[in-house]
Design an enzyme around this catalytic site. Structure first.
Site: not given
Ligand code: XUL
Ligand code: CO
Length: 477
Positions: A348, A312, A309, A273, A142, A380
């Site tokens: 998460d 997620h 993800e 995402e 980021h 991640d």
């Molecule tokens: C948040 C997440 C972030 C994104 C990038 O849950 O996964 O790290 O991957 O902003």
């Molecule tokens: Co992510």
């Protein structure tokens, strides 16, 4: 009331890793007192950790790969090309171990507890040493992870430019590139109502300026993708939210991003995402199907793919495999944020994936997709709060890479062996008939089907053979 309070605390847990150092540890002795604003400490950050090598499944060395053999070919592609592994800067280099109940637990030798530019540069050097020793060629970031924010947008951009210059220099001597970059649009209080979906038009404009810059630096560093995770794009209550207007604004934001991408000649893939909730009660990019529908409704389908993800996915009540297949079947599978959650917790947790069965199912989708390039696998994932040794950073990534490598080997074995595939094709064999063909080609209307049904009478319906499929699957693990 108690339940709501607990939920809010838990929601804060995974966001805590995005926070900058709150408490300053003292200047570590290894840095020879050069903790303030100097960037002239060029020592080894991971002293004593060698370049990680493949030693094979019988190795007991925690600092070696047992299953991930970068150059080995599986199904005609090198392992490293199937995965294109990436390290997430925010977890590995900004994760402090802090949570809503406790102070940071990780005091890495290169950290001085400040959020200065010099610190940002030292961290960037540590990042590149880490990537090289791990043998990983991609990293993700980021904007605000890698450089300090500023009092003004101009100051923040200047800070970012300075750190990006160093990253570019460090990249030059290696093949390392960003897998993706992104803008952090959720930490600063201005983003409390969201960014592109904020109720404040000025915040929308600020977010646009921040994303514009983040796309520029991703492009400058040779990044192959750019991610939009809707950090706070969602709502806490529909009673005070104009959902239709907010979704329209989000679409306008994406359209403007696409136009800018084309204008500056950035050829990387734009990725959305999906995440169902956290930090908001309801995030607009809930899951792959919701995101696909959004892209279709607003005519953005050819301009974006999805970054799935796994944690997620489980939060949205799906398996990672389901989300990957939904993305793939819609032509949208672009990247994977490889991690996993915890079966007993509802937030998460961003753990490194260690479930070989899950990794095998993930790789079924990736193989069917022909790989992910220009996307890849971004870890991640973060160390647990209680893991505080520098070597734990290596062990976690090695374990994650080995898990995925075992998944690839198993999936390839099952595909080559063909028995699982046979169970599926046998199950649908009635569709290989003349009637099946006519239906699939759209040539069978209801009158014709009624005629057939009368002709055939009651038919024999075959077993689904689920347990047989499970037996074949588990015996390959
Ligand atoms: C948040 C997440 C972030 C994104 C990038 O849950 O996964 O790290 O991957 O902003
Ligand atoms: Co992510």
């Amino acid at each position: 009331m108690k339940k709501v309070g607990l939920l809010l605390i838990l929601l804060g847990l995974s966001a805590a890793s995005f926070l900058v150092f709150a408490e300053a540890p003292t200047c570590p002795a290894d840095l020879g007192g050069k903790c303030d604003d100097s960037d002239d400490w060029k020592g080894e950050f991971f002293a004593g950790i060698p370049k990680i090598k493949y030693e094979g499944p019988s190795s007991k060395n925690p600092l070696a790969f047992k299953w991930y053999n970068a150059e080995e070919e599986i199904l005609g592609k090198k392992m490293k090309d199937w995965f294109r592994f990436s390290v997430a800067f925010w977890h590995t280099f900004r994760g402090t171990g802090g949570d809503p109940f406790g102070a940071p637990t990780k005091f890495w030798p290169w950290e001085d507890g400040t959020n200065s530019l010099a610190m940002a540069k030292r961290r960037m050097r540590a990042n590149f040493e880490f990537l090289k020793k791990l043998g990983v060629e991609w990293w993700c970031f980021h904007d605000r992870d890698i450089a300090p924010d500023g009092q003004t947008l101009e100051e923040a951009n200047k800070n970012l430019d300075e750190v990006v210059e160093l990253a570019e220099e460090l990249q030059k001597e290696s093949k390392i590139r960003p897998l993706w970059g992104t803008a952090q649009l959720f930490l600063h209080p201005r983003y409390m109502h969201g960014a592109a979906t904020s109720s404040e038009v000025g915040v929308y404009a600020y977010a646009a300026a921040q994303v514009k810059k983040a796309i520029e630096v991703t492009h400058y560093l040779g990044g192959e993708n750019y991610v939009f995770w809707g950090g706070r794009e969602g709502y806490q209550s529909l009673l005070n939210t104009d959902m239709g207007r907010e979704l329209d604004h989000l679409a306008r934001f994406f359209e403007a991003a696409v136009a800018y991408k084309k204008k500056i000649g950035f050829n990387g893939t734009f990725l959305i995402e999906p995440k169902p909730q956290e930090p908001t009660k309801h995030q607009y990019d809930w899951d792959a199907a919701t995101s696909a529908n959004f892209l279709r409704k607003y005519g953005l389908i050819g301009e974006f793919k999805l970054n799935i993800e796994c944690n997620h996915a489980t939060l949205s009540g799906h398996t990672c495999h389901h989300e990957l297949e939904t993305a793939r079947l819609n032509g949208l599978l672009g990247n994977i944020d490889a991690n996993s959650g915890d079966a007993q917790t509802g937030w998460d947790t961003d753990q490194f994936l260690t479930d070989v069965a899950e990794a095998t199912m993930i790789m079924f989708s990736v193989i069917k997709n022909g790989g992910l390039a220009p996307g890849g696998f971004n870890f991640d994932a973060k160390l647990r709060r209680e893991s505080t040794d520098v070597e734990d950073l290596f062990i976690a990534h090695i374990s994650g890479m080995d898990t995925m490598a075992r998944g690839l080997r198993n999936a390839a074995k099952l595909i080559e062996e063909g028995t699982l595939g046979e169970v599926v094709s046998k199950r649908y064999s009635s569709w290989d008939s003349e009637l099946g063909k006519q239906i699939e080609e759209g040539k069978a209307d209801f009158e014709y089907l009624e005629k057939k049904a009368k002709e055939w009478g009651e038919m024999k319906v075959a077993s689904a053979k689920q347990e047989l499929a499970e037996m074949i699957f588990q015996s390959a693990l």
